[in-house]
Motif scaffolding. Structure first.
Motif, mmCIF file in Angstrom:
data_model
loop_
_atom_site.group_PDB
_atom_site.id
_atom_site.type_symbol
_atom_site.label_atom_id
_atom_site.label_comp_id
_atom_site.label_asym_id
_atom_site.label_seq_id
_atom_site.Cartn_x
_atom_site.Cartn_y
_atom_site.Cartn_z
ATOM 1 N N GLN A 132 0.842 -1.196 0.000
ATOM 2 C CA GLN A 132 0.000 0.000 0.000
ATOM 3 C C GLN A 132 0.876 1.243 0.000
ATOM 4 O O GLN A 132 1.977 1.237 0.551
ATOM 5 C CB GLN A 132 -0.886 0.032 1.238
ATOM 6 C CG GLN A 132 -1.912 -1.079 1.282
ATOM 7 C CD GLN A 132 -2.741 -1.000 2.540
ATOM 8 O OE1 GLN A 132 -2.224 -0.894 3.638
ATOM 9 N NE2 GLN A 132 -4.061 -1.058 2.373
ATOM 10 N N LEU A 133 0.343 2.300 -0.599
ATOM 11 C CA LEU A 133 0.988 3.617 -0.634
ATOM 12 C C LEU A 133 0.025 4.636 -0.050
ATOM 13 O O LEU A 133 -1.119 4.747 -0.504
ATOM 14 C CB LEU A 133 1.327 4.009 -2.077
ATOM 15 C CG LEU A 133 1.781 5.455 -2.298
ATOM 16 C CD1 LEU A 133 3.128 5.715 -1.627
ATOM 17 C CD2 LEU A 133 1.847 5.754 -3.790
ATOM 18 N N TRP A 134 0.499 5.381 0.962
ATOM 19 C CA TRP A 134 -0.258 6.507 1.517
ATOM 20 C C TRP A 134 0.350 7.774 0.947
ATOM 21 O O TRP A 134 1.580 7.926 0.879
ATOM 22 C CB TRP A 134 -0.147 6.505 3.044
ATOM 23 C CG TRP A 134 -0.602 7.777 3.682
ATOM 24 C CD1 TRP A 134 -1.885 8.149 3.950
ATOM 25 C CD2 TRP A 134 0.227 8.859 4.131
ATOM 26 N NE1 TRP A 134 -1.908 9.388 4.535
ATOM 27 C CE2 TRP A 134 -0.616 9.845 4.663
ATOM 28 C CE3 TRP A 134 1.608 9.086 4.132
ATOM 29 C CZ2 TRP A 134 -0.140 11.042 5.186
ATOM 30 C CZ3 TRP A 134 2.088 10.271 4.652
ATOM 31 C CH2 TRP A 134 1.215 11.234 5.182
ATOM 32 N N ALA B 59 3.634 14.252 0.732
ATOM 33 C CA ALA B 59 4.098 13.339 1.785
ATOM 34 C C ALA B 59 3.628 11.947 1.396
ATOM 35 O O ALA B 59 2.506 11.767 0.909
ATOM 36 C CB ALA B 59 3.527 13.742 3.137
ATOM 37 N N PHE B 60 4.493 10.932 1.589
ATOM 38 C CA PHE B 60 4.115 9.574 1.229
ATOM 39 C C PHE B 60 4.815 8.559 2.119
ATOM 40 O O PHE B 60 5.870 8.821 2.703
ATOM 41 C CB PHE B 60 4.394 9.285 -0.253
ATOM 42 C CG PHE B 60 5.855 9.301 -0.620
ATOM 43 C CD1 PHE B 60 6.592 8.130 -0.671
ATOM 44 C CD2 PHE B 60 6.491 10.495 -0.931
ATOM 45 C CE1 PHE B 60 7.943 8.144 -1.015
ATOM 46 C CE2 PHE B 60 7.838 10.523 -1.282
ATOM 47 C CZ PHE B 60 8.566 9.341 -1.319
ATOM 48 N N GLN B 61 4.198 7.403 2.219
ATOM 49 C CA GLN B 61 4.735 6.278 2.986
ATOM 50 C C GLN B 61 4.218 5.016 2.316
ATOM 51 O O GLN B 61 3.094 4.990 1.814
ATOM 52 C CB GLN B 61 4.265 6.347 4.435
ATOM 53 C CG GLN B 61 4.847 5.275 5.333
ATOM 54 C CD GLN B 61 4.388 5.422 6.785
ATOM 55 O OE1 GLN B 61 3.355 6.010 7.075
ATOM 56 N NE2 GLN B 61 5.177 4.878 7.704
ATOM 57 N N PHE B 62 5.022 3.961 2.298
ATOM 58 C CA PHE B 62 4.563 2.726 1.682
ATOM 59 C C PHE B 62 4.937 1.535 2.541
ATOM 60 O O PHE B 62 5.826 1.609 3.384
ATOM 61 C CB PHE B 62 5.054 2.593 0.238
ATOM 62 C CG PHE B 62 6.543 2.582 0.026
ATOM 63 C CD1 PHE B 62 7.184 1.440 -0.420
ATOM 64 C CD2 PHE B 62 7.308 3.725 0.220
ATOM 65 C CE1 PHE B 62 8.551 1.424 -0.660
ATOM 66 C CE2 PHE B 62 8.670 3.730 -0.014
ATOM 67 C CZ PHE B 62 9.293 2.568 -0.452
ATOM 68 N N ARG B 63 4.189 0.460 2.326
ATOM 69 C CA ARG B 63 4.452 -0.765 3.077
ATOM 70 C C ARG B 63 4.233 -1.962 2.165
ATOM 71 O O ARG B 63 3.424 -1.923 1.235
ATOM 72 C CB ARG B 63 3.592 -0.839 4.320
ATOM 73 C CG ARG B 63 2.109 -0.866 4.101
ATOM 74 C CD ARG B 63 1.386 -0.833 5.434
ATOM 75 N NE ARG B 63 -0.059 -0.905 5.261
ATOM 76 C CZ ARG B 63 -0.912 -0.850 6.262
ATOM 77 N NH1 ARG B 63 -0.496 -0.713 7.504
ATOM 78 N NH2 ARG B 63 -2.205 -0.932 6.044
ATOM 79 N N LEU C 23 -0.953 -1.209 -3.964
ATOM 80 C CA LEU C 23 0.156 -1.372 -4.907
ATOM 81 C C LEU C 23 0.201 -2.837 -5.328
ATOM 82 O O LEU C 23 0.380 -3.719 -4.493
ATOM 83 C CB LEU C 23 1.481 -0.969 -4.259
ATOM 84 C CG LEU C 23 1.615 0.489 -3.857
ATOM 85 C CD1 LEU C 23 2.931 0.719 -3.115
ATOM 86 C CD2 LEU C 23 1.513 1.406 -5.072
ATOM 87 N N ARG C 24 0.023 -3.081 -6.611
ATOM 88 C CA ARG C 24 0.047 -4.424 -7.182
ATOM 89 C C ARG C 24 0.903 -4.378 -8.442
ATOM 90 O O ARG C 24 1.086 -3.320 -9.039
ATOM 91 C CB ARG C 24 -1.365 -4.875 -7.564
ATOM 92 C CG ARG C 24 -2.392 -4.810 -6.455
ATOM 93 C CD ARG C 24 -2.215 -5.955 -5.464
ATOM 94 N NE ARG C 24 -3.189 -5.892 -4.393
ATOM 95 C CZ ARG C 24 -2.937 -5.428 -3.162
ATOM 96 N NH1 ARG C 24 -1.755 -4.973 -2.850
ATOM 97 N NH2 ARG C 24 -3.875 -5.428 -2.238
ATOM 98 N N VAL C 25 1.388 -5.525 -8.883
ATOM 99 C CA VAL C 25 2.164 -5.576 -10.116
ATOM 100 C C VAL C 25 1.347 -4.933 -11.233
ATOM 101 O O VAL C 25 0.166 -5.226 -11.397
ATOM 102 C CB VAL C 25 2.534 -7.031 -10.475
ATOM 103 C CG1 VAL C 25 3.169 -7.106 -11.860
ATOM 104 C CG2 VAL C 25 3.475 -7.607 -9.425
#
Length: 137
Positions: A71-73, A98-102, A85-87
């Protein structure tokens, strides 16, 4: 039509890229650059890992997911959302967002990114921001 200054073409090999750790905690392989105009990199976030939330001072990016999922925030001008977030997914990170991903627990998340202008390589380019998830250090 304006004349562009001469810039020799180049070729880079993925296997030759030197890994660095980004401010957000992801592993980065710089892949190439066009004379300061743009650059490409491959990001990887380990399975189950969470990046630090950041924003960029001078660059914006396009990301394309090549492996894994997560996921992307993103937060921009009071608006925020979480995007799967997927292929095959491509997302934009405009200047100042501002962003963060996991990464999901089952596999590393791998992203091919284009940066405009090219990544400047300065310590203050990525600024740590408050984000929705605790980062895994």
């Amino acid at each position: 039509m304006t004349h562009q200054p001469h810039q020799p073409y180049r070729t880079w090999q993925f296997a030759d890229a030197v890994e660095v750790t980004a401010t957000d905690g992801s592993s980065v392989l710089p892949l190439g650059e066009l004379s300061g105009a743009a650059s490409m990199a491959h990001f990887e976030l380990a399975a189950g890992a969470v990046s630090r939330a950041v924003s960029h001072a001078t660059v914006q990016e396009l990301w394309h997911v090549v492996a894994g999922s997560g996921q992307l925030w993103r937060r921009q001008h009071g608006r925020q959302e979480v995007t799967p977030l997927r292929v095959g997914t491509t997302v934009s990170i405009p200047l100042g967002t501002a962003f963060q991903f996991r990464a999901d627990d089952d596999a590393a998340l791998r992203i091919l990114a284009a940066t405009v202008p090219a990544w400047p390589g300065t310590e203050d380019e990525a600024r740590v921001e408050p984000g929705p998830w605790p980062a895994t250090e």
